[in-house]
Design a protein around this motif. Structure first.
Motif, short mmCIF file in Angstrom:
data_model
loop_
_atom_site.label_atom_id
_atom_site.label_comp_id
_atom_site.label_asym_id
_atom_site.label_seq_id
_atom_site.Cartn_x
_atom_site.Cartn_y
_atom_site.Cartn_z
N LEU A 106 -107.47 -28.02 23.42
CA LEU A 106 -107.61 -29.19 23.85
C LEU A 106 -108.50 -29.51 24.62
N PHE A 107 -109.80 -31.43 24.17
CA PHE A 107 -110.24 -31.38 25.26
C PHE A 107 -109.50 -33.23 25.85
N LEU A 108 -109.60 -32.63 26.98
CA LEU A 108 -109.56 -34.36 27.54
C LEU A 108 -110.72 -34.83 28.51
N VAL A 109 -111.67 -35.99 27.57
CA VAL A 109 -112.58 -36.53 27.91
C VAL A 109 -112.66 -37.95 28.26
N GLY A 110 -113.31 -38.66 29.18
CA GLY A 110 -113.61 -39.15 30.06
C GLY A 110 -114.15 -39.75 31.41
N PRO A 111 -114.33 -40.62 32.04
CA PRO A 111 -114.75 -41.39 33.19
C PRO A 111 -113.38 -41.32 34.48
N ALA A 112 -111.78 -41.60 33.16
CA ALA A 112 -111.21 -41.48 34.09
C ALA A 112 -110.42 -40.22 34.66
N LEU A 113 -111.08 -39.41 34.25
CA LEU A 113 -111.34 -38.00 34.94
C LEU A 113 -112.00 -37.62 36.07
N SER A 114 -112.46 -38.38 36.72
CA SER A 114 -113.05 -38.03 37.43
C SER A 114 -113.32 -39.63 39.05
N ALA A 115 -112.91 -40.26 38.24
CA ALA A 115 -113.17 -41.49 38.96
C ALA A 115 -112.34 -41.89 40.00
N ALA A 117 -108.46 -38.11 23.61
CA ALA A 117 -107.75 -35.92 24.04
C ALA A 117 -108.08 -35.90 22.67
N VAL A 118 -108.79 -34.77 22.40
CA VAL A 118 -108.96 -34.06 21.14
C VAL A 118 -108.54 -33.03 21.17
N PHE A 119 -107.98 -32.66 19.71
CA PHE A 119 -106.66 -31.42 19.71
C PHE A 119 -107.65 -30.82 18.51
#
Length: 275
Positions: free
Chosen positions: A221-230, A160-162
């Motif tokens: 805010l940015f949420l990044v990572g493979p969990a977002l579509s797994a 999570a990038v603020f």
């Protein structure tokens, strides 16, 4: 003296404790540039309302001192959760020096609010079991050594990038340099839970173009990572083969679960004998 987490924006995401603290305050200090005005609906009509956007730390501390001397209750309302990028510790330290008793009321952080809005769990079994909360270096506050986005990105887990939308090109470059594939999913949330809320889905490869197309530079805010579509994985918590103090395991399911942990046996089949 109470520091209140106002949550990401929507006034009904305040906790009951936060609402009570605001309602009981003689003085409410809030950041009009960060906190939604609906939050002030919890304040008493006779309460003194001060906007901290134009105040320095010294100005705010002077109010705390005045309130202490007059026996007044203060609610210092911060956006999100006071534990993250709120400048609260320096205020708490000053309150201690002044002999002012402090309470901190946690708030819903923007990262958890955004995860709820897009209906995603950020810790998916076998995919991501950690969440990194960070910001991009190069802003007003220097990043300590080793805390660059590119270094955190090497973990490949959920981030999570603020506070980084104004430098979206640098953010995308560091995410890629750290090892995220270009097709790694990204959620961009602008003013999450506000009436003006904007949720965008893109990838690390299209992050910069998406931010610039929508002219985003703050409240993002940015949420990044493979969990977002797994999908397709299962936790052990509710597996019939898992036991704990309130539930016994089904023996057959327990053996299958243990066999899965051991992995396939030599020759191709699993150690449980199937395959």
């Amino acid at each position: 003296m109470t520091f209140v987490g106002a949550g990401p924006g929507a006034a009904d995401l305040l906790t009951f404790r936060a609402a009570r603290a605001i309602a009981g305050a003689d003085i409410v200090i809030w950041a009009a540039s960060l906190v939604h005005p609906d939050v002030l609906g919890h304040a008493r009509p006779e309460a003194e309302i001060l906007d901290s956007a134009g105040m320095s730390l010294e100005d705010v501390v002077a109010v705390y001192r005045r309130a202490r001397d007059a026996g007044l209750r203060v609610a210092r309302v911060h956006s999100g959760d006071p534990a993250l990028w709120g400048g609260t510790q320096e205020q708490i330290d000053r309150c201690r020096e002044l002999g002012i008793e402090v309470e901190v009321v946690p708030g819903v952080s923007a990262f958890s609010a955004v995860a709820a809005l897009v209906r995603r769990e950020l810790t998916i079994p076998e995919v991501a079991q950690s969440v990194i909360l960070t910001r991009l270096g190069g802003g007003k506050t220097p990043m300590p050594p080793g805390e660059e986005v590119r270094e955190f990105a090497r973990h490949g887990t959920t981030m999570a990038v603020f506070l980084s939308a104004a430098r979206s090109g640098q953010l995308a470059a560091e995410l890629l340099e750290g090892g995220y594939p270009t097709d790694t999913p990204v959620v961009i949330a602008h003013q999450a839970t506000w009436p003006e809320e904007l949720l965008l889905h893109c990838t690390v490869g299209t992050l910069e173009e998406t931010v610039k197309r929508h002219r985003l530079w703050k409240h993002t805010l940015f949420l990044v990572g493979p969990a977002l579509s797994a999908s397709g994985t299962r936790s052990h918590l509710y597996h019939p083969g898992h036991f704990h103090g309130f539930r016994r395991a089904d023996p057959a399911a327990r053996e299958r679960l243990r066999a899965g942990r051991r992995g396939p046996a030599p020759g191709g089949g699993s150690e449980a004998g199937d395959g």
